[in-house]
Design an enzyme around this catalytic site. Structure first.
Site, PDB file in Angstrom:
ATOM      1  CE  LYS A   1       1.536 -18.085  -1.953  1.00 60.66           C
ATOM      2  NZ  LYS A   1       0.610 -19.443  -2.076  1.00 60.66           N
TER       3      LYS A   1
ATOM      4  CG  ASP B   1     -13.833  -6.661   2.554  1.00 61.43           C
ATOM      5  OD1 ASP B   1     -13.492  -6.056   3.498  1.00 61.43           O
ATOM      6  OD2 ASP B   1     -14.440  -6.393   1.601  1.00 61.43           O
TER       7      ASP B   1
ATOM      8  CE1 TYR C   1      -3.450  -2.579   0.426  1.00 57.01           C
ATOM      9  CE2 TYR C   1      -4.727  -0.574   1.358  1.00 57.01           C
ATOM     10  CZ  TYR C   1      -4.642  -1.911   0.750  1.00 57.01           C
ATOM     11  OH  TYR C   1      -5.931  -2.434   0.724  1.00 57.01           O
TER      12      TYR C   1
ATOM     13  CG  ASP D   1      -8.201  -4.512   1.497  1.00 53.80           C
ATOM     14  OD1 ASP D   1      -8.905  -4.032   2.250  1.00 53.80           O
ATOM     15  OD2 ASP D   1      -8.143  -4.761   0.476  1.00 53.80           O
TER      16      ASP D   1
HETATM   17  C1  IPM Z   1     -10.332  -0.961   3.696  1.00 54.42           C
HETATM   18  C2  IPM Z   1     -10.572  -0.267   2.378  1.00 54.42           C
HETATM   19  C3  IPM Z   1      -9.328   0.582   2.061  1.00 54.42           C
HETATM   20  C4  IPM Z   1      -8.194  -0.241   2.099  1.00 54.42           C
HETATM   21  C5  IPM Z   1      -9.500   1.204   0.796  1.00 54.42           C
HETATM   22  C6  IPM Z   1     -10.723   2.025   0.467  1.00 54.42           C
HETATM   23  C7  IPM Z   1      -8.419   2.159   0.519  1.00 54.42           C
HETATM   24  O1  IPM Z   1     -10.834  -1.309   1.700  1.00 54.42           O
HETATM   25  O2  IPM Z   1     -10.262  -0.233   4.684  1.00 54.42           O
HETATM   26  O3  IPM Z   1     -10.300  -2.205   4.138  1.00 54.42           O
HETATM   27  O4  IPM Z   1      -7.726  -1.047   1.193  1.00 54.42           O
HETATM   28  O5  IPM Z   1      -7.610  -0.461   3.100  1.00 54.42           O
HETATM   29 MG    MG Z   2     -10.920  -3.359   2.494  1.00 60.95          MG
END
Ligand code: IPM
Ligand code: MG
Length: 358
Positions: A193, A253, A143, A249
């Site tokens: 990984k 999710d 990132y 990230d």
């Molecule tokens: C999160 C989001 C962010 C990330 C994006 C919006 C930049 O997906 O907070 O997980 O990837 O960190």
């Molecule tokens: Mg995210």
């Protein structure tokens, strides 16, 4: 206590869910004798519309003058990837994480008792319970690595995104994970990984060093692809899961989905000094913005995390969490979590019912 809290209401449903969380904070203040000073901070697409940049000058300073930051949600199709970087809401999110030194992102994924039926996994899997804490490294890795885009003579345009990690960055997030595990079920799963990436081999070596310092905590290495699979096969096996920025990230999710509703999950981003930043996991949901349909619970539970991790006030945190559980147990649902046949309630009514239970 008097707490100074920065409010980043943001875009889409952000302002609506922050309103309800503020109402809950006020109720907690009344019950426990706290007062607040709220400071509005402009960030995200709304900032682009107002001042031409998603991360206006002085944003970090304004936040640093507060004890904690509460963020609703930022982003939306209006400020898409065709916009220059300084107008994109995502740029602002990354900048504030970096500028406030928020290297540890805590994303709990727990199946709340009243919501066990919402778990999309097999009944026998849900019955074992899900209560894990994803600890995502938030200010390093791909990132924040060097990016490049250039023309080649024979292969067209070529791009690179560099993933870099130092021992120091890995050690500090690792320590957070082990310390958190000590307060929970004393297990750390470190995700990498290492069969392919050099950064992962360093990650693993540092984690092994730390594991030796925390003999009371059970430790395991998990490859990221296997982790993605285990999260849907048997998420109950995980307690604290620690991983680098991009893996975190993606996996967070996935972890949020197995609990049934992303509308319920809070998060905390913390560094070595105040303020920490608290926000729901979900996005700005522009399709339902302004319709009193958003679920404010994730933001309300983010306020609970604020009490726990920034203010060291577990009782206030528990009061909020118990109020949420009581309202869910009473069968009250916003549209996103309403079972078939249940008449949903709106954002404001959900907030009011939670306040009443505090
Ligand atoms: C999160 C989001 C962010 C990330 C994006 C919006 C930049 O997906 O907070 O997980 O990837 O960190
Ligand atoms: Mg995210």
């Amino acid at each position: 206590m008097n707490y100074k809290i920065a409010l980043i209401r943001g875009d889409g449903i952000g302002p609506e869910v922050v309103n309800e969380a503020v109402g809950v904070l006020e109720a907690v203040g009344e019950k426990f004798g706290h007062s607040y000073e709220f400071v509005d901070v402009l960030l995200g697409g709304c900032a682009t519309d107002a001042v031409g940049k998603s991360y206006p000058d002085g944003t970090a300073e304004k936040c640093r003058a507060c004890d904690a930051v509460l963020l609703g949600a930022v982003g939306g199709p209006k400020w898409g990837s065709d916009r220059p970087a300084e107008q994109r809401p995502e740029t602002a999110l990354l900048a504030i994480r970096r500028d406030l030194g928020l290297y540890a992102n805590l994303r709990p994924a727990a199946l709340r008792p009243a919501m066990a039926d919402a778990c999309p996994l097999k009944k026998e899997t849900a019955e074992k319970g899900i209560d894990l804490m994803m600890v995502r490294e938030l200010t390093g890795g791909i990132y924040f690595g060097k990016r490049d885009r250039y023309d080649t003579p024979d292969r067209g345009v070529e791009c690179t995104d560099l993933m870099a990690y130092s021992e120091q960055e890995i050690e500090r997030i690792g320590r957070r994970a082990f310390e958190l595990a000590r307060l929970r079920r004393k297990k750390v799963s470190s995700v990498d990984k290492a069969n392919v990436l050099e950064t992962s081999r360093l990650w693993r070596a540092v984690m092994h060093r730390l594991a030796a310092e925390y003999p009371d905590v059970q430790y395991e290495d998990v490859l990221v692809d296997n982790c993605a699979m285990q999260l849907v096969r048997d998420p109950g096996q995980f307690d604290v899961v620690v991983t680098e920025n991009m893996f975190g990230d993606i996996l967070s999710d996935e972890a949020s989905m197995v609990t049934g509703s992303i509308g319920l999950l809070p998060s905390a981003s913390i560094g070595d000094s105040a303020p920490g930043l608290y926000e729901p996991i979900h996005g700005s949901a522009p399709d339902i913005a302004g319709q009193d349909r958003a679920n404010p619970i994730a933001t309300i539970l983010s306020a609970a995390m604020m009490f726990r991790y920034s203010f060291q006030r577990p009782e206030e945190a528990a009061a909020i969490e118990n109020a949420v559980d009581a309202v869910l147990a009473g069968g009250w649902r916003t549209p996103d979590i309403a079972e078939p046949g249940v008449t949903p309630i709106g954002t404001r009514e959900m907030g009011r019912r939670i306040r009443e239970h505090i």
